[in-house]
Design an enzyme around this catalytic site. Structure first.
Site, PDB file in Angstrom:
ATOM      1  N   ASN A 145     -54.795 -12.182   5.736  1.00  0.00           N
ATOM      2  CA  ASN A 145     -54.660 -13.226   4.724  1.00  0.00           C
ATOM      3  C   ASN A 145     -54.019 -14.449   5.369  1.00  0.00           C
ATOM      4  OD1 ASN A 145     -54.212 -14.799   2.473  1.00  0.00           O
ATOM      5  ND2 ASN A 145     -52.530 -13.545   1.683  1.00  0.00           N
ATOM      6  N   TRP A 146     -54.817 -15.485   5.593  1.00  0.00           N
ATOM      7  CA  TRP A 146     -54.329 -16.671   6.287  1.00  0.00           C
ATOM      8  C   TRP A 146     -53.454 -17.553   5.400  1.00  0.00           C
ATOM      9  CZ3 TRP A 146     -59.371 -18.792   9.030  1.00  0.00           C
ATOM     10  CH2 TRP A 146     -59.825 -17.826   9.933  1.00  0.00           C
ATOM     11  N   LYS A 147     -53.484 -17.314   4.089  1.00  0.00           N
ATOM     12  CA  LYS A 147     -52.757 -18.163   3.144  1.00  0.00           C
ATOM     13  C   LYS A 147     -53.181 -19.623   3.359  1.00  0.00           C
ATOM     14  CE  LYS A 147     -49.206 -14.657   2.940  1.00  0.00           C
ATOM     15  NZ  LYS A 147     -47.777 -14.327   2.721  1.00  0.00           N
ATOM     16  N   HIS A 175     -52.042 -11.458  -5.788  1.00  0.00           N
ATOM     17  CA  HIS A 175     -51.060 -11.531  -4.712  1.00  0.00           C
ATOM     18  C   HIS A 175     -49.714 -11.975  -5.282  1.00  0.00           C
ATOM     19  CE1 HIS A 175     -49.029 -12.906  -1.040  1.00  0.00           C
ATOM     20  NE2 HIS A 175     -49.864 -12.123  -0.383  1.00  0.00           N
ATOM     21  N   GLU A 221     -47.618 -14.066  -4.383  1.00  0.00           N
ATOM     22  CA  GLU A 221     -47.406 -15.504  -4.416  1.00  0.00           C
ATOM     23  C   GLU A 221     -48.103 -16.132  -5.624  1.00  0.00           C
ATOM     24  OE1 GLU A 221     -48.757 -16.488  -0.526  1.00  0.00           O
ATOM     25  OE2 GLU A 221     -47.043 -15.493   0.415  1.00  0.00           O
ATOM     26  N   GLU A 238     -47.996  -4.327  -1.747  1.00  0.00           N
ATOM     27  CA  GLU A 238     -47.201  -5.301  -1.009  1.00  0.00           C
ATOM     28  C   GLU A 238     -45.833  -5.439  -1.660  1.00  0.00           C
ATOM     29  OE1 GLU A 238     -49.679  -8.453   1.325  1.00  0.00           O
ATOM     30  OE2 GLU A 238     -49.670  -8.948  -0.782  1.00  0.00           O
ATOM     31  N   GLY A 269     -42.986 -11.438   4.508  1.00  0.00           N
ATOM     32  CA  GLY A 269     -42.402 -12.556   5.235  1.00  0.00           C
ATOM     33  C   GLY A 269     -40.945 -12.381   5.617  1.00  0.00           C
ATOM     34  N   SER A 315     -44.837  -7.679   6.245  1.00  0.00           N
ATOM     35  CA  SER A 315     -44.267  -7.679   7.607  1.00  0.00           C
ATOM     36  C   SER A 315     -44.941  -6.659   8.516  1.00  0.00           C
ATOM     37  CB  SER A 315     -42.755  -7.443   7.547  1.00  0.00           C
ATOM     38  OG  SER A 315     -42.107  -8.502   6.850  1.00  0.00           O
ATOM     39  N   GLY A 340     -50.254 -10.709   6.702  1.00  0.00           N
ATOM     40  CA  GLY A 340     -50.001 -12.115   6.414  1.00  0.00           C
ATOM     41  C   GLY A 340     -49.784 -12.925   7.676  1.00  0.00           C
ATOM     42  N   GLY A 341     -48.531 -13.248   7.959  1.00  0.00           N
ATOM     43  CA  GLY A 341     -48.216 -14.124   9.085  1.00  0.00           C
ATOM     44  C   GLY A 341     -48.788 -13.678  10.416  1.00  0.00           C
TER      45      GLY A 341
END
Length: 262
Positions: free
Chosen positions: A12-14, A104, A106, A174, A180, A220, A241-242
């Site tokens: 997921n590049w966000k 998600h 967010e 998640e 994160g 993470s 994610g990141g």
């Protein structure tokens, strides 16, 4: 890990990477994995770029016949109309998206999406033959107040309301407190919740659906901890994610099987 569920590693590049950066990233990822003899039928790889990148990714994947799946980060509950900024499932289907992330944390937190909105988006995705990646998870406060699995279980039950047993879905656990933070859940914690989520699938959609549905862990995830999660019987992949923005790191997560046999 169940032999009848192909692991899925999803990035997921966000809100990162423009369409030119997306082209370069997808090319390098696909070529690098091919050079490393990655078996895409054994571990499926998917990327979730911003909407503005999807046409470029579609063109590249189609033209070069790249063995990568891709999807959108969100979908509207509506097909069309006066919904400024919304993206219809019909549009995503025309871009040949296979997947769409729904619910998600967010979106739930920053955009105040509730269970009813998530459920409507799941229905919209299925209407247009998109596989919803249904995200569920608890905050640190939820965990303290309700214990493990209570909130994710309730969120999944709400999201599955009205879903036909023939539908193809993916579930992603998640924990909000891990996203994160650099502090992932332990494999045992992820397995505990994943097992409860599979029980919900069995209760609402039947044992056959529960047995075939993939449940991902997200929060993470890194190359040095993915193997622990993948050893758990109810964890079938990861929503990254990141780390999915780091080409080498993401490729190493995809190739978790190279560490030891799983």
């Amino acid at each position: 890990m169940a032999v009848n569920r192909t692991p899925l590693i999803a990035g997921n590049w966000k809100m990162n990477l423009d369409h030119l950066q997306a082209i370069a990233f997808v090319q390098k990822l696909a070529w690098g994995l091919k050079d490393a003899n990655h078996d895409f039928t054994a571990v499926e790889v998917a990327v979730f770029p911003p909407f503005t990148d999807l046409r470029s990714v579609q063109t590249l994947v189609s033209a070069d016949k790249l063995p990568l799946a891709y999807g959108a980060q969100d979908v509207s509950a509506h097909d069309s109309g006066a919904y400024t900024g919304e993206i219809s499932g019909a549009f995503l289907a025309q871009l040949e998206c296979q997947y769409v992330i729904i619910g998600h944390s967010e979106r739930r937190t920053l955009h105040r999406e509730d269970d009813d909105q998530v459920q409507a988006k799941v229905q919209a995705a299925l209407k247009h033959n998109l596989v919803p990646v249904i995200c569920v998870g608890e905050s640190a406060d939820d965990l303290e107040k309700h214990g493990p699995s209570a909130v994710p279980v309730a969120q999944l039950r709400a999201a599955l309301a009205g879903v036909d047993a023939a539908a193809d879905i993916v579930v992603a656990y998640e924990p909000v407190w891990a996203i994160g933070s650099g502090k992932a859940a332990t494999p045992e914690q992820a397995e505990q919740v994943a097992a409860q989520l599979r029980a919900v699938l069995a209760d609402m959609l039947g044992q056959d659906v529960a047995a075939k549905t993939r449940i991902l862990y997200g929060g993470s995830v890194k190359a040095d901890n993915i193997l622990g999660f993948m050893r758990e019987p109810n964890v079938d992949g990861a929503l990254v994610g990141g780390a999915s923005l780091d080409l080498t790191e993401f490729a190493n997560i995809v190739r978790f099987q190279k560490h030891v046999g799983v």
